[in-house]
Motif scaffolding. Structure first.
Motif, short mmCIF file in Angstrom:
data_model
loop_
_atom_site.label_atom_id
_atom_site.label_comp_id
_atom_site.label_asym_id
_atom_site.label_seq_id
_atom_site.Cartn_x
_atom_site.Cartn_y
_atom_site.Cartn_z
N LEU A 293 103.01 66.20 -4.08
CA LEU A 293 102.33 65.64 -2.92
C LEU A 293 101.48 66.70 -2.25
N GLY A 294 101.99 67.92 -2.20
CA GLY A 294 101.22 69.04 -1.66
C GLY A 294 99.99 69.34 -2.50
N ALA A 295 100.12 69.22 -3.83
CA ALA A 295 98.96 69.43 -4.70
C ALA A 295 97.87 68.42 -4.39
N ALA A 296 98.26 67.16 -4.18
CA ALA A 296 97.28 66.13 -3.81
C ALA A 296 96.64 66.45 -2.47
N THR A 297 97.43 66.98 -1.56
CA THR A 297 96.92 67.36 -0.24
C THR A 297 95.89 68.48 -0.36
N ALA A 298 96.13 69.42 -1.26
CA ALA A 298 95.17 70.51 -1.47
C ALA A 298 93.82 69.96 -1.91
N ALA A 299 93.85 68.96 -2.79
CA ALA A 299 92.61 68.35 -3.24
C ALA A 299 91.89 67.67 -2.08
N ILE A 300 92.64 66.93 -1.25
CA ILE A 300 92.03 66.21 -0.13
C ILE A 300 91.45 67.16 0.90
N MET A 301 92.22 68.18 1.26
CA MET A 301 91.79 69.08 2.33
C MET A 301 90.54 69.85 1.93
N SER A 302 90.53 70.40 0.73
CA SER A 302 89.36 71.15 0.28
C SER A 302 88.15 70.24 0.11
N ALA A 303 88.37 69.05 -0.46
CA ALA A 303 87.25 68.14 -0.73
C ALA A 303 86.66 67.57 0.56
N SER A 304 87.50 67.32 1.57
CA SER A 304 86.98 66.74 2.81
C SER A 304 86.08 67.73 3.54
N VAL A 305 86.47 69.02 3.54
CA VAL A 305 85.60 70.03 4.15
C VAL A 305 84.31 70.16 3.34
N ALA A 306 84.42 70.16 2.01
CA ALA A 306 83.24 70.28 1.16
C ALA A 306 82.29 69.09 1.34
N LEU A 307 82.85 67.90 1.53
CA LEU A 307 82.00 66.73 1.76
C LEU A 307 81.19 66.88 3.04
N ILE A 308 81.79 67.46 4.06
CA ILE A 308 81.07 67.69 5.31
C ILE A 308 79.91 68.66 5.08
N THR A 309 80.13 69.69 4.28
CA THR A 309 79.06 70.65 4.02
C THR A 309 77.93 70.04 3.21
N VAL A 310 78.22 68.99 2.44
CA VAL A 310 77.18 68.31 1.67
C VAL A 310 76.24 67.52 2.59
#
Length: 344
Positions: A110-127
């Motif tokens: 579950l933590g691994a999935a969270t890592a994907a979400i947290m990093s991707a959500s910040v990256a989406l904002i930068t896009v």
């Protein structure tokens, strides 16, 4: 790419999808905190039940860099896609694990999935955003993270009063965020292909990324120390109920929401270093009060300070890392920031 066009392209529903996804990240361990004492009895863990909160953090730490590199190569959309899907499935599955070993494994992934979400959500904002608007959006993301704690911890405290299993169903919100991502967030390319920056335009001067990561580690160390210790302290030592624990931790997150919203204005007046100094001073004062007294007035004073420390620091870590990263390294550095925070 013109940022105004990017903003219009994603639209308000898409922004809401990113914010809902962000609200699921920090609460990944905290959603079950009001049920920790009973979980300790059910699985024979005793006070070691607090490890159920830290197990997702281990998953984040172990897997975040992998997802960061994936973001740099393939873009943040697909990383968020699979992260949200597995977050919802694994989170709910935790309510049905047969033994302690199984629930720890489930919480790790579950933590691994969270890592994907947290990093991707910040990256989406930068896009989709840059400059001052990007800072405001990252602050809004921080508010979403804390607001998720306010709502979900309040609900979790009530649910834990009925059964230790019920708080796990809160993780089903990951599936709701997954559907919103599919419906409202445009598929985007790599961060480096959606930015006007070149490798020479990011901030090389001033505080290096490595120091920002170290400070992020200590910031989240302060936060998780409080979130892991307070449920057992409030219920076992002071005799409060699980519902009170949920409301208390939700109050901490509510203060963090307001503080995260004020962060851009404080940065404008004091700069980033001044804002972080205020945040860590608040953390220090809160822990000093917890050490001195368990009286009601002291507890509520401490929660104001701890919430302010969290809200002023967490969004700022992501903002600093984004601004100091070359476009082709943003995903990796964002994931390193995620690792540093959850390693705390």
């Amino acid at each position: 790419m013109n940022r105004e066009k990017g903003t219009k392209k994603i639209g308000i529903p898409g922004v809401l999808a990113i914010m809902l996804a962000s609200s699921l990240t920090v609460m990944v361990g905290n959603a079950i905190t009001p049920a920790l004492p009973e979980l300790g009895e059910v699985y024979g863990l005793g006070n070691y039940a607090s490890w159920l909160v830290t197990a997702p953090a281990l998953g984040v730490t172990a897997m975040a860099l992998l997802f960061g590199k994936l973001i740099d190569k393939k873009g943040p959309y697909h990383t968020a896609f699979f992260g949200l899907l597995f977050y919802g499935v694994l989170g709910v599955a935790g309510a049905f694990m047969p033994n302690a070993a199984a629930i720890f494994v489930d919480r790790f992934f579950l933590g691994a999935a969270t890592a994907a979400i947290m990093s991707a959500s910040v990256a989406l904002i930068t896009v989709f955003f840059d400059g001052e608007k990007q800072l405001r959006m990252i602050a809004l993301q921080g508010m979403s993270m804390e607001l998720g704690g306010v709502i979900f911890l309040s609900i979790s405290g009530v649910l834990a009063g009925f059964s230790w299993r019920y708080p796990f169903f809160i993780y089903a919100l990951g599936l709701a965020a997954f559907l919103m991502l599919v419906l409202f967030v445009p598929k985007c390319k790599k961060v480096a292909e959606n930015t006007e920056d070149d490798d020479g335009s990011f901030q090389k001067q001033g505080t290096p990324v490595s120091l920002v990561l170290l400070i992020a580690f200590f910031g989240m160390l302060m936060f998780f120390t409080a979130m892991v210790s307070l449920p057992i302290y409030l219920q076992n030592d002071l005799g409060y109920s699980p519902s009170f624990t949920g409301y208390y931790l939700a109050a901490l997150d509510l203060v963090a929401v307001l503080s995260a919203g004020a962060m851009p204005r404080i940065v404008a007046k004091l700069n980033e270093k001044g804002c972080l100094l205020v945040a860590f001073s608040c953390y220090g004062a809160a822990f000093f009060i917890y050490f001195l007294s368990g009286q009601t007035a002291a507890l509520w004073t401490a929660v104001l300070l701890a919430g302010a420390g969290f809200g002023l620091s967490t969004p700022l870590f992501n903002s600093l890392v984004v601004r100091k990263s070359a476009p082709g390294k943003k995903g990796t550095n964002i994931s390193l920031c995620t690792m540093a925070m959850f390693l705390g």
